[in-house]
Write a protein that holds these residues in place. Structure first.
Motif, short mmCIF file in Angstrom:
data_model
loop_
_atom_site.label_atom_id
_atom_site.label_comp_id
_atom_site.label_asym_id
_atom_site.label_seq_id
_atom_site.Cartn_x
_atom_site.Cartn_y
_atom_site.Cartn_z
N VAL A 1 64.53 17.54 6.82
CA VAL A 1 64.56 18.98 6.57
C VAL A 1 63.65 19.22 5.36
O VAL A 1 62.51 19.62 5.51
CB VAL A 1 65.99 19.51 6.34
N ASP A 2 64.15 18.93 4.16
CA ASP A 2 63.30 18.97 2.98
C ASP A 2 62.54 17.66 2.88
O ASP A 2 63.10 16.59 3.11
CB ASP A 2 64.14 19.17 1.72
N GLU B 1 62.49 23.63 11.47
CA GLU B 1 61.37 24.57 11.54
C GLU B 1 60.32 24.35 10.44
O GLU B 1 59.18 24.77 10.61
CB GLU B 1 61.89 26.01 11.48
N PHE B 2 60.70 23.72 9.34
CA PHE B 2 59.74 23.48 8.26
C PHE B 2 59.15 22.06 8.33
O PHE B 2 58.46 21.63 7.41
CB PHE B 2 60.39 23.72 6.90
N VAL B 3 59.48 21.36 9.39
CA VAL B 3 58.95 20.01 9.59
C VAL B 3 58.14 19.94 10.88
O VAL B 3 56.99 19.51 10.89
CB VAL B 3 60.10 18.97 9.62
N ALA B 4 58.75 20.42 11.98
CA ALA B 4 58.12 20.31 13.30
C ALA B 4 56.80 21.07 13.37
O ALA B 4 55.86 20.63 14.05
CB ALA B 4 59.08 20.81 14.37
N CYS B 5 56.71 22.19 12.67
CA CYS B 5 55.51 23.02 12.77
C CYS B 5 54.27 22.28 12.26
O CYS B 5 53.15 22.63 12.62
CB CYS B 5 55.70 24.33 12.03
N TRP B 6 54.46 21.27 11.43
CA TRP B 6 53.34 20.53 10.85
C TRP B 6 52.98 19.27 11.64
O TRP B 6 52.08 18.52 11.26
CB TRP B 6 53.65 20.13 9.41
N GLY B 7 53.69 19.01 12.72
CA GLY B 7 53.42 17.78 13.47
C GLY B 7 53.82 16.55 12.69
O GLY B 7 53.15 15.51 12.75
N PRO C 1 52.86 13.56 17.03
CA PRO C 1 54.07 13.50 17.86
C PRO C 1 53.89 14.24 19.18
O PRO C 1 54.60 13.97 20.14
CB PRO C 1 55.13 14.18 16.99
N PHE D 1 48.83 18.64 18.59
CA PHE D 1 48.32 18.42 17.23
C PHE D 1 47.11 17.50 17.30
O PHE D 1 47.18 16.40 17.85
CB PHE D 1 49.41 17.80 16.35
N TRP E 1 50.10 21.18 5.29
CA TRP E 1 48.85 20.46 5.58
C TRP E 1 47.87 20.66 4.44
O TRP E 1 47.87 21.72 3.79
CB TRP E 1 48.15 21.05 6.82
N MET F 1 55.50 23.15 16.38
CA MET F 1 55.22 24.33 17.21
C MET F 1 56.21 25.43 16.84
O MET F 1 57.36 25.18 16.54
CB MET F 1 55.38 23.98 18.70
N GLN F 2 55.76 26.64 16.90
CA GLN F 2 56.59 27.76 16.47
C GLN F 2 56.83 28.73 17.62
O GLN F 2 55.88 29.23 18.23
CB GLN F 2 55.86 28.53 15.35
N LEU G 1 56.63 20.93 2.59
CA LEU G 1 55.79 20.12 3.47
C LEU G 1 54.73 21.03 4.06
O LEU G 1 55.02 22.17 4.46
CB LEU G 1 56.65 19.52 4.59
N TYR H 1 45.15 14.48 10.90
CA TYR H 1 45.40 15.62 10.01
C TYR H 1 46.21 15.13 8.82
O TYR H 1 46.81 14.05 8.87
CB TYR H 1 46.11 16.77 10.74
#
Lengths: 141, 433
Positions: free
Chosen positions: B294-295, B177-183, A72, A76, A96, A1-2, A94, A80
């Protein structure tokens, strides 16, 4: 989430501001010329602090992927496909895989950025198979 | 240790003198401080000591109360009503916690260190809202693949063929922020590594499922295990469980439960006066490739993570991986067990599944592994989870491991973390001889 303030963040705000307008950006080092990701204060490849966000062509290949069946957070919608995409410019992220049935995603598949709304409605730089990607590179879907 | 070779290595002369684990369960009443205290006191009892003798502590403060200042372990002074000469917030516990405590003693900073961790009262187990609730701060729980829902989800998956969406499950949620946004979730980060391995080496699924089936059957036989009495498991049961993050199914992934574990670390001379025989450190090492979550982890970067830590550990010990009598490996998922045997060099890359199927990882096998049921079936309690592996290793060396005892076990390997988390660590423990 952003959260809504992502474009104001130190170090990464410019990346998210690009995403908000449907443009994929990547840090490019002003000294060694290489791309890297995630954004760091100094280039992790040569140590220079002199780097800038530059547009990416948005082309890559799937390095790995996983179909997530248990999210999680309920926001979501499962399933996916999470993936690590290797970008043609030598960086990876990372993301989708979208616009592709989960059982058709393959390692090595060529993909193109496809901006997609996340669960909170904010755009995210997802990727679609090259064959399915249409519109100019970096354009909002 | 006796003998000149053993004396020479840098960690020689340090022993685990006491260990304890509390009851482990899907959820426990009380709070994390209470359960940690219970474990700490039991480990002191096991060592025949009181807190008065402890002058070092490593047990990052779980709250409630205390301050935000580090090192958090100082907050325990108010609970114990005494100060300490050395405090450590070692992340994670298990092997690194033991190695840091040993280093502090060897550097003359203290003489006896109490290491403990665990959690209670944090799981929203059984609640319909569990899936929407953060059960633990994600930073503290980075090592566990699946949070809560342990036994119900497991039994549902096994007994009724329940589908993946109906069982309530909360999972670790990396916050970057580059991990959580994707679930993404911890299990998915490990899945991204495993998927490349499966793509390249295509191990037989039934043979691969033998790994979690065997470890889960060890848990079935362990009365202290959260999954005690479940099973027995066949590979088909593993393969029939619902997918979580492909290629992992529910029964490929570790528990996320509650409970605590503790150990008392001291000089071997002092340890020899304790009620139980000491388990001495034979060697150990850690490896940190990148910050976890993170990465994204890449198989080509992390497939052999731990090789250096193993090399240093076995180098100190003057032993080879084939000399290990019992393996207490970090079994956050099926793939990690296979990967660690390959990284140990007991078989070649890509051959781990066949190798383990032929060698055997059960009590009757060549490489008895996770004899307590491991993180898959015994327990995984976040901060204290890695220490549970030390507890089992020490019991094995004492010959006091109950139904999971490997007869005559003298050398135990304990590992922590793995490829998906981009760090790994190891410690070799042995009988004092």
């Amino acid at each position: 989430m952003q959260p809504p303030d992502r474009a104001d963040r130190a170090l990464t705000g410019e990346f998210w501001a690009g995403v908000d307008r449907g443009e994929l950006l990547r840090p490019v080092c002003g000294r060694c010329g290489r791309s890297f990701f995630t954004p760091q204060v100094v280039c992790p490849l040569c140590g220079s602090g002199r780097w800038t966000y530059e547009p990416s062509a948005g082309r890559g290949t799937v390095y790995s992927f996983t179909v997530v069946h248990r999210p999680p957070e309920p926001a979501f919608e499962a399933p996916y496909t999470l993936a690590v995409v290797d970008m043609a410019e030598g960086w990876h992220l990372l993301t989708w895989i979208v616009d592709c049935p989960a059982d058709e995603v393959r390692i090595g598949m060529e993909v193109q950025v496809r901006f997609t709304a996340g669960p909170d409605g904010a755009l995210l730089p997802a990727f679609a198979p090259r064959a399915a990607a249409h519109g100019p590179a970096g354009a909002a879907a | 240790m006796s003998g000149p070779a053993a004396r020479r290595h840098p960690l020689a002369g340090i022993a685990v003198a006491g260990v304890a684990a509390t009851r482990q369960a899907r959820s426990l009443d009380g709070n994390s401080i209470q359960i940690c205290l219970e474990a700490a006191r039991a480990a002191l009892d096991d060592a025949g000591m009181t807190i008065d003798e402890v002058d070092g502590i490593s047990a990052r403060w779980p709250g409630p109360g205390g301050t935000v200042f580090g090192p958090g372990s100082v907050d325990w002074t108010a609970v114990f009503g005494k100060g300490f000469d050395w405090v450590g917030d070692t992340y994670p516990q298990g092997a690194p916690g033991l190695l840091d405590a040993a280093a502090a003693i060897l550097a003359g900073q203290c003489s006896t260190v109490l290491v403990f961790g665990g959690r209670a009262g944090e799981s929203a187990a059984g609640s319909p809202g569990a899936a929407t609730r953060a059960t633990v701060p994600s930073g503290d729980d980075a090592s566990s693949a699946a949070v809560s829902s342990g036994d119900d989800a497991m039994s549902a998956a096994v007994s009724s063929g329940d589908d993946a969406t109906s069982a309530v499950a909360s999972y670790t949620r990396p916050e970057n922020e580059f991990v959580a946004c994707w679930g993404s979730l911890t299990a998915a980060q490990f899945a991204l590594v495993a998927q490349v391995y499966l793509h390249r080496f295509a191990p037989d699924p039934e043979r691969m499922a033998l790994v979690p089936a065997t470890i889960r059957n060890a848990g079935s036989a362990n009365p202290e295990a959260v999954m005690y009495g479940r099973g027995p498991y066949e590979p088909a049961d593993i393969l029939a469980s619902p997918p979580v993050a492909e290629p992992f199914r529910l029964l490929d992934l570790c528990l996320a439960t509650e409970g605590a574990a503790a150990m008392v670390v001291t000089g071997v001379e002092r340890a020899r006066d304790c009620p139980s025989a000491p388990a001495v450190i034979l060697g150990g090492g850690s490896e940190w490739y990148r910050q976890q979550y993170v990465d994204p982890p890449r198989y080509d970067d992390v497939a052999r993570i731990g090789a250096g830590a193993y090399r240093r550990s076995f180098g100190m010990a003057g032993l080879r991986p084939g000399d290990v009598d019992v393996f207490e490996l970090y079994d956050i998922c099926t793939f990690e067990v296979v990967r660690q045997f390959e990284t140990l060099g007991l078989c070649a890359e890509g051959e781990g599944v066949d190798y383990l199927a032929e060698a055997g990882i059960g009590l009757d096998g060549r490489h008895p592994t996770n004899t307590d049921g491991g993180l898959l079936a015994y327990s995984h309690v976040g901060w204290g989870g890695p220490t549970l592996k030390i507890v089992e290793a020490v019991r094995q060396i004492r010959g006091a491991a109950g139904p999971g005892q490997v007869p005559g076990a003298e050398v135990a390997l304990v590992t922590g973390a793995g490829a998906g988390a981009q760090y790994h660590n190891a410690v070799l423990l042995g009988a004092d001889r």
